[in-house]
Design an enzyme around this catalytic site. Structure first.
Site, PDB file in Angstrom:
ATOM      1  N   LYS A 173      60.469  12.566  59.702  1.00 14.36           N
ATOM      2  CA  LYS A 173      59.756  11.826  58.662  1.00 14.36           C
ATOM      3  C   LYS A 173      59.360  12.812  57.566  1.00 14.36           C
ATOM      4  CE  LYS A 173      55.917  10.970  57.263  1.00 14.36           C
ATOM      5  NZ  LYS A 173      56.231  10.836  55.829  1.00 14.36           N
ATOM      6  N   GLU A 249      52.553  23.647  62.660  1.00 15.75           N
ATOM      7  CA  GLU A 249      52.475  24.659  61.599  1.00 15.75           C
ATOM      8  C   GLU A 249      51.496  24.115  60.574  1.00 15.75           C
ATOM      9  OE1 GLU A 249      53.777  27.532  61.679  1.00 15.75           O
ATOM     10  OE2 GLU A 249      55.306  27.346  63.232  1.00 15.75           O
ATOM     11  N   CYS A 283      51.707  27.494  52.448  1.00 15.11           N
ATOM     12  CA  CYS A 283      50.701  27.791  53.476  1.00 15.11           C
ATOM     13  C   CYS A 283      50.522  29.302  53.596  1.00 15.11           C
ATOM     14  CB  CYS A 283      51.142  27.210  54.804  1.00 15.11           C
ATOM     15  SG  CYS A 283      52.813  27.710  55.241  1.00 15.11           S
ATOM     16  N   GLU A 380      42.346  26.073  51.116  1.00 18.54           N
ATOM     17  CA  GLU A 380      43.611  26.487  50.493  1.00 18.54           C
ATOM     18  C   GLU A 380      43.608  26.075  49.022  1.00 18.54           C
ATOM     19  OE1 GLU A 380      46.203  24.269  53.336  1.00 18.54           O
ATOM     20  OE2 GLU A 380      47.344  26.112  53.256  1.00 18.54           O
TER      21      GLU A 380
HETATM   22  P1  NAP Z   1      49.884  16.547  54.958  1.00 18.18           P
HETATM   23  O1  NAP Z   1      49.088  15.644  54.114  1.00 18.18           O
HETATM   24  O2  NAP Z   1      49.316  16.977  56.250  1.00 18.18           O
HETATM   25  O3  NAP Z   1      51.273  15.791  55.184  1.00 18.18           O
HETATM   26  C1  NAP Z   1      52.308  16.368  55.927  1.00 18.18           C
HETATM   27  C2  NAP Z   1      53.169  15.272  56.498  1.00 18.18           C
HETATM   28  O4  NAP Z   1      52.393  14.498  57.407  1.00 18.18           O
HETATM   29  C3  NAP Z   1      53.727  14.306  55.465  1.00 18.18           C
HETATM   30  O5  NAP Z   1      55.011  13.918  55.875  1.00 18.18           O
HETATM   31  C4  NAP Z   1      52.763  13.135  55.575  1.00 18.18           C
HETATM   32  O6  NAP Z   1      53.313  11.903  55.185  1.00 18.18           O
HETATM   33  C5  NAP Z   1      52.479  13.117  57.054  1.00 18.18           C
HETATM   34  N1  NAP Z   1      51.240  12.464  57.434  1.00 18.18           N
HETATM   35  C6  NAP Z   1      50.121  12.285  56.698  1.00 18.18           C
HETATM   36  N2  NAP Z   1      49.195  11.633  57.423  1.00 18.18           N
HETATM   37  C7  NAP Z   1      49.745  11.390  58.634  1.00 18.18           C
HETATM   38  C8  NAP Z   1      49.270  10.754  59.818  1.00 18.18           C
HETATM   39  N3  NAP Z   1      48.054  10.234  59.910  1.00 18.18           N
HETATM   40  N4  NAP Z   1      50.101  10.676  60.874  1.00 18.18           N
HETATM   41  C9  NAP Z   1      51.341  11.195  60.802  1.00 18.18           C
HETATM   42  N5  NAP Z   1      51.845  11.813  59.714  1.00 18.18           N
HETATM   43  C10 NAP Z   1      51.045  11.918  58.642  1.00 18.18           C
HETATM   44  O7  NAP Z   1      50.287  17.895  54.243  1.00 18.18           O
HETATM   45  P2  NAP Z   1      50.931  18.085  52.797  1.00 18.18           P
HETATM   46  O8  NAP Z   1      49.858  17.836  51.807  1.00 18.18           O
HETATM   47  O9  NAP Z   1      52.211  17.346  52.676  1.00 18.18           O
HETATM   48  O10 NAP Z   1      51.321  19.620  52.846  1.00 18.18           O
HETATM   49  C11 NAP Z   1      50.436  20.623  52.564  1.00 18.18           C
HETATM   50  C12 NAP Z   1      49.889  21.252  53.833  1.00 18.18           C
HETATM   51  O11 NAP Z   1      50.962  21.713  54.650  1.00 18.18           O
HETATM   52  C13 NAP Z   1      49.046  22.465  53.555  1.00 18.18           C
HETATM   53  O12 NAP Z   1      47.876  22.435  54.323  1.00 18.18           O
HETATM   54  C14 NAP Z   1      49.933  23.627  53.995  1.00 18.18           C
HETATM   55  O13 NAP Z   1      49.245  24.776  54.361  1.00 18.18           O
HETATM   56  C15 NAP Z   1      50.661  23.021  55.120  1.00 18.18           C
HETATM   57  N6  NAP Z   1      51.904  23.768  55.378  1.00 18.18           N
HETATM   58  C16 NAP Z   1      51.952  24.558  56.483  1.00 18.18           C
HETATM   59  C17 NAP Z   1      53.085  25.295  56.742  1.00 18.18           C
HETATM   60  C18 NAP Z   1      53.165  26.174  57.958  1.00 18.18           C
HETATM   61  O14 NAP Z   1      54.271  26.531  58.313  1.00 18.18           O
HETATM   62  N7  NAP Z   1      52.067  26.534  58.601  1.00 18.18           N
HETATM   63  C19 NAP Z   1      54.175  25.225  55.882  1.00 18.18           C
HETATM   64  C20 NAP Z   1      54.088  24.412  54.766  1.00 18.18           C
HETATM   65  C21 NAP Z   1      52.928  23.675  54.540  1.00 18.18           C
HETATM   66  P3  NAP Z   1      53.015  11.289  53.711  1.00 18.18           P
HETATM   67  O15 NAP Z   1      53.641  12.224  52.768  1.00 18.18           O
HETATM   68  O16 NAP Z   1      53.656   9.963  53.752  1.00 18.18           O
HETATM   69  O17 NAP Z   1      51.529  11.227  53.577  1.00 18.18           O
END
Ligand code: NAP
Length: 476
Positions: A173, A249, A283, A380
């Site tokens: 997804k 992650e 991240c 962040e």
């Molecule tokens: P996010 O809001 O957590 O969303 C990530 C994914 O999860 C998206 O596909 C999102 O779908 C989905 N999602 C949201 N709510 C959900 C729920 N309740 N149940 C299941 N899936 C759900 O994160 P983001 O804003 O896209 O990305 C930024 C974050 O990713 C930052 O905190 C960054 O640090 C972290 N990140 C971490 C790494 C690592 O390797 N540690 C790498 C890259 C990014 P929708 O888009 O449809 O909401």
């Protein structure tokens, strides 16, 4: 390359209820595509497809899976320009960043083509009974993969390639901001020989419901998530009911430490990478920058010169280094962090003003004398803002660096390797960049400690996330 339907069982199809959502180009805020929004029913269909493909896929020889992954690497590499363009269109990042991501994404197929044939086991003898201990690794089962928008290709291939190498089918997804790149990958996997049902893509605006429904299905054995710590916590709770293996992650809050004996030009270059790769939407982005007070002015001036030379604009245009942020919310959050820090006493060396133009732009910004209570030091920033503080003691800066709930990556620059290794070891982070501003590498185990996550992606470890060890006790 613009596919906008769900990809289930090797077929393109609309959502079961006909629902769609729009994907915007962050550079001009115009609609780029209208994409099918998967439902719970579609999620069930994707799991059926994955389940139907599992027996045959796991029975393939490792060499066979490796050849398919190698072909995927070659096809992806032949299409790097198209992938980079699509990444820029839906995410906003500048062409050079997008091309770097495309290359990095392809490398996961090459690396796991090489690893697929190396799922090793062991044989030992039980100390007391003399029975033989035979350990081997089996594919864990169906994996649900959930990815963020900041690396639309790489966060997907970093999971798909090791899962396929391990023998697992997947349902992925992608983030709703950037689903197009993952959809564009499917014809490449098809051509490489991935059978129908082994990889399914389910864009959805109802991410909670769709992923939640999949985690209620006993056949799902792995949930591999990259995204915010907040959503990661929810998925860990959801995975607990069926005791599904989690790989998480999550967020980071990376310190970047410049000691007084560092090569300041190298450190400034390193910080450009650690802060500005992906416009800071990473991240791994340096979030708290600590400079020894003896070299503060010299370092800040070198770094500010580099930041001032960056050109902001539409990521597709020539000579652009800094594209727009992904959406209005991210841009507004970055602006809020700067306003908050300045209101509390931080000094603006560069940038700091949101431009009044179409598109979600925020300029490269350098803040010094950032006070300890500034919000950007706890959260962040996820944007092109460098928040700089000073320090004067090694023990103190280790303590301050570790004073966070996160533990993904830390960076430090020093001319003294002994100190570099000593401080690296004392830092409570899953990864350390020692005189390097970039740690990501398909051959290395990427991941965090504390609330930055569980498990590792890349390296040997990445494939084991999709496998279970089985121990057979026997005599011969
Ligand atoms: P996010 O809001 O957590 O969303 C990530 C994914 O999860 C998206 O596909 C999102 O779908 C989905 N999602 C949201 N709510 C959900 C729920 N309740 N149940 C299941 N899936 C759900 O994160 P983001 O804003 O896209 O990305 C930024 C974050 O990713 C930052 O905190 C960054 O640090 C972290 N990140 C971490 C790494 C690592 O390797 N540690 C790498 C890259 C990014 P929708 O888009 O449809 O909401």
């Amino acid at each position: 390359m613009k596919h906008t339907q769900l990809y289930i069982g090797g077929q393109w199809r609309d959502a079961s209820d006909g629902g769609t959502f729009e994907v915007l180009n962050p550079a001009d805020e115009q609609v780029l595509a209208t994409v099918a929004s998967g439902t719970v029913e579609d999620a069930k269909a994707a799991l059926e497809a994955a389940d139907g493909a599992f027996a045959e896929w796991r029975a393939r020889t490792p060499r066979d899976r490796a050849e398919i992954l190698r072909k995927a690497f070659e096809l992806f590499t032949a299409n790097l320009d198209e992938f980079a363009k699509l990444i820029t269109l839906e995410n906003g990042k500048a062409s050079a960043d997008a091309m770097a991501e495309a290359k990095y994404s392809a490398e996961f197929f090459r690396w796991y083509a090489e690893e697929a044939v190396r799922a090793e086991g062991q044989i030992g003898m039980a100390p007391a009974s003399g029975a033989r201990i035979v350990v081997h690794h089996k594919p864990a089962g169906i994996a649900v993969l959930v990815t963020p928008w900041n690396f639309p290709a790489a966060m997907g291939t970093r999971k798909i390639a090791p899962a396929l190498a391990a023998g697992c089918p997947v349902v992925i997804k992608p983030a709703s901001e950037t689903p197009l790149t993952m959809l564009a990958l499917m014809p490449i996997l098809e051509e490489a020989g991935v059978p129908p049902g082994v990889v399914n893509v389910l864009p959805s605006r109802s991410s909670g419901a769709v992923v939640g429904a999949m985690l209620e299905d006993m056949r799902v054995r792995v949930v591999s998530f990259t995204g915010s710590t907040e959503v990661g916590r929810k998925l860990l709770h959801a995975a607990a009911d069926n005791v599904i293996k989690p790989a998480m992650e999550l967020g980071g809050n990376a310190p970047f430490i410049v000691f007084e004996d560092a090569d300041l030009d190298a450190a400034a270059d390193g910080l450009m990478l650690a802060k500005m790769r992906n416009i800071g939407e990473a991240c791994t982005a340096a979030n708290r920058i600590y400079v020894h007070e003896k070299v503060e002015e010299a370092f800040v001036s070198k770094y500010t010169d580099r930041m001032a030379a960056l050109k902001m604009g539409n990521g597709l245009d020539d000579g652009i280094d800094v594209g727009p942020l992904v959406n209005a919310e991210t841009r507004d959050k970055v602006a809020h962090f700067v306003d908050d820090a300045v209101a509390k006493g931080a000094k603006v060396r560069l940038g700091g003003q949101r431009p009044n133009v179409k598109g979600f732009f925020y300029p490269p910004t350098v803040l010094t004398a950032v006070p300890d209570d500034a919000e950007c030091l706890k959260d962040e920033i996820f944007g092109p803002v460098a928040a700089i503080q000073t320090f004067n003691d090694e023990a103190e800066i280790i303590r301050r660096s570790n004073d966070t709930i996160y533990g993904l990556v830390a960076y430090l620059y020093t001319g003294d390797l002994k100190r570099g290794l000593r401080v690296s070891e004392a830092l409570e982070f899953g990864m350390v960049g020692l005189n390097r501003g970039l740690v990501s590498d398909p051959a290395a185990p990427f991941g965090g400690v504390k609330q930055s996550g569980l498990g590792r992606e890349g390296g040997k470890e990445g494939m084991l996330e999709f496998m279970e060890a089985q121990y057979i006790s026997t005599n011969w």
